[in-house]
Every structure is written in C-alpha cells, then in structure tokens.
Design an enzyme around this catalytic site. Structure first.
Site, mmCIF file in Angstrom:
data_model
loop_
_atom_site.group_PDB
_atom_site.id
_atom_site.type_symbol
_atom_site.label_atom_id
_atom_site.label_comp_id
_atom_site.label_asym_id
_atom_site.label_seq_id
_atom_site.Cartn_x
_atom_site.Cartn_y
_atom_site.Cartn_z
ATOM 1 N N ASP A 1 -7.635 5.736 15.770
ATOM 2 C CA ASP A 1 -7.469 5.541 14.510
ATOM 3 C C ASP A 1 -8.104 4.174 14.133
ATOM 4 O O ASP A 1 -8.009 3.987 13.408
ATOM 5 C CB ASP A 1 -6.621 6.071 14.266
ATOM 6 C CG ASP A 1 -6.969 6.044 12.394
ATOM 7 O OD1 ASP A 1 -8.073 7.095 11.836
ATOM 8 O OD2 ASP A 1 -6.097 6.334 11.615
ATOM 9 N N GLY B 1 0.524 5.940 -0.011
ATOM 10 C CA GLY B 1 -0.408 7.051 -0.036
ATOM 11 C C GLY B 1 -0.067 8.296 0.575
ATOM 12 O O GLY B 1 1.884 7.901 0.575
ATOM 13 N N GLY B 2 0.152 9.382 1.464
ATOM 14 C CA GLY B 2 0.522 10.560 1.166
ATOM 15 C C GLY B 2 1.852 10.647 2.117
ATOM 16 O O GLY B 2 3.137 11.146 1.988
ATOM 17 N N VAL C 1 3.624 1.004 2.656
ATOM 18 C CA VAL C 1 3.906 -0.459 3.360
ATOM 19 C C VAL C 1 4.240 -1.912 2.927
ATOM 20 O O VAL C 1 4.048 -1.312 1.186
ATOM 21 C CB VAL C 1 2.533 -0.483 4.154
ATOM 22 C CG1 VAL C 1 2.684 -2.064 5.221
ATOM 23 C CG2 VAL C 1 1.629 0.616 4.638
ATOM 24 N N LYS D 1 7.057 -0.729 6.813
ATOM 25 C CA LYS D 1 6.195 1.117 7.019
ATOM 26 C C LYS D 1 7.354 2.078 6.560
ATOM 27 O O LYS D 1 8.031 2.327 8.042
ATOM 28 C CB LYS D 1 5.465 1.335 8.103
ATOM 29 C CG LYS D 1 4.165 2.525 8.315
ATOM 30 C CD LYS D 1 3.955 2.508 9.633
ATOM 31 C CE LYS D 1 2.026 2.909 9.366
ATOM 32 N NZ LYS D 1 1.819 2.994 10.635
ATOM 33 N N ALA E 1 0.968 -1.114 0.088
ATOM 34 C CA ALA E 1 0.011 -0.359 -0.382
ATOM 35 C C ALA E 1 0.805 1.367 0.264
ATOM 36 O O ALA E 1 1.603 1.592 0.017
ATOM 37 C CB ALA E 1 -0.758 0.407 1.143
#
Length: 186
Positions: free
Chosen positions: A159, A44-45, A49, A64, A42
């Site tokens: 979260d 993202g910003g 990962v 990560k 994965a």
C-alpha cells in the site's frame, strides 16, 4: 472455624456473564492498557489513530485502535496482527517502529507505534509542488531503502502511497522518511 467446617478461600469478583468489564474511572485511559489517549489524530472505516502516552514511562506514542464493530472480523484481526508482527521484526531507520500490540479489556485490538513529528509526503507535495529535484531524490532513496529492508525480511508493503510516506522533522538535522501502514503486508 471448627475442624469439620470447610474454609472458604476469598473469591475474586467476577463479571456477570455476558457483560463487559467496566471502563476505567479515567475515560482517557485505554481499558486494561498502560496508555492514555491525548487526542484523535485520524479515523476511518477501520478504526482510529490516536495520539497517546504510556502512563508509567510518560512516553508519547501513536495507537492504532480497531473499531469495535469490526472486532468480529477475523480477517481484519489477522491483518492487524500480521502488520504488528511484521513491523516489530523490522529495525530500519526508514520504517516506523511498532512497540506493542494487544487487546484492551473491553475487546478492542490495538497496536502501538513510535510517535513521529512531521507530515505525509502527500501533504508536503500539496503545499510545495513541485519539490526541488535534490529533495525528491533524497526522499525516493529513503523510501527505497525502507522497502528494500522490508523485502529482505520477506515483507511486501502493498500500500505504498503518498499518505504512507511520512517526512519526519529532524531534531536539528535534515528531515528523514518513515514508511507507515504496512496493513496490507504479504
């Protein structure tokens, strides 16, 4: 050498000032770490990962890795360090285990977690909506057990969402829950 001549000691090669260390010959190896990247899971910003392997141990892990462009953001570096420290302190069957944390030789911050096989609760619900009530209760009980263990250690997972609840395939047994991404710990 004659007695009056100074004896020079061998000097280590140094990087020219302002340059970064050269990447390893094998581009799949995270520079300065014992980890080889196998695939991107994965992104993202914040970073990536990665499915990886500890080279010497031949053990699969998840790394990560913070984006290079964010390495100057002390708040994000602190968040990642706090996540690694918090998870390393917790030893509970419903919380993902962190096994390593550091910085690559080219300056990228990373943390290493156990590799899980399964899917997120969000993916499961998308595929099987609605879940049978008994299964849903078992999942909730395990989520609460993990959150309770974190709370006992003074850690609040800020979260909790379907993507941060992972349903692990049991090796011949029932599936079990792991809580992920404590990046917003307090």
């Amino acid at each position: 050498p004659r007695a009056e001549e100074p004896v020079s000691s061998p000097q280590k090669p140094t990087q020219p000032e302002g340059t970064r260390p050269q990447p390893p010959l094998d581009p799949s190896i995270l520079p300065g770490t014992p980890y080889r990247v196998l695939a991107k899971l994965a992104g993202g910003g914040m970073g990536q990962v990665l499915d990886a392997e500890h080279i010497a141990l031949r053990k699969r892990v998840v790394v990560k890795l913070l984006h290079e462009k964010l390495e100057g953001r002390q708040d994000l570096l602190d968040r990642m360090r706090l996540e690694a420290q918090a998870l390393a302190l917790l030893n509970h069957p419903n919380i993902v285990q962190v096994t390593d944390y550091g910085v690559t030789c080219d300056g990228r911050t990373f943390l290493v977690m156990e590799r899980l096989v399964g899917k997120t609760l969000g993916a499961e619900i998308s595929e099987r909506r609605p879940l049978p009530i008994g299964e849903a209760i078992a999942i909730i009980q395990q989520v609460l057990a993990g959150l309770g263990a974190a709370l006992e250690a003074g850690i609040i997972h800020r979260d909790i969402k379907l993507e941060n609840v992972f349903l692990c395939d049991g090796a011949g047994g029932p599936r079990y829950v792991k809580l992920l991404d404590f990046g917003l710990v307090k």
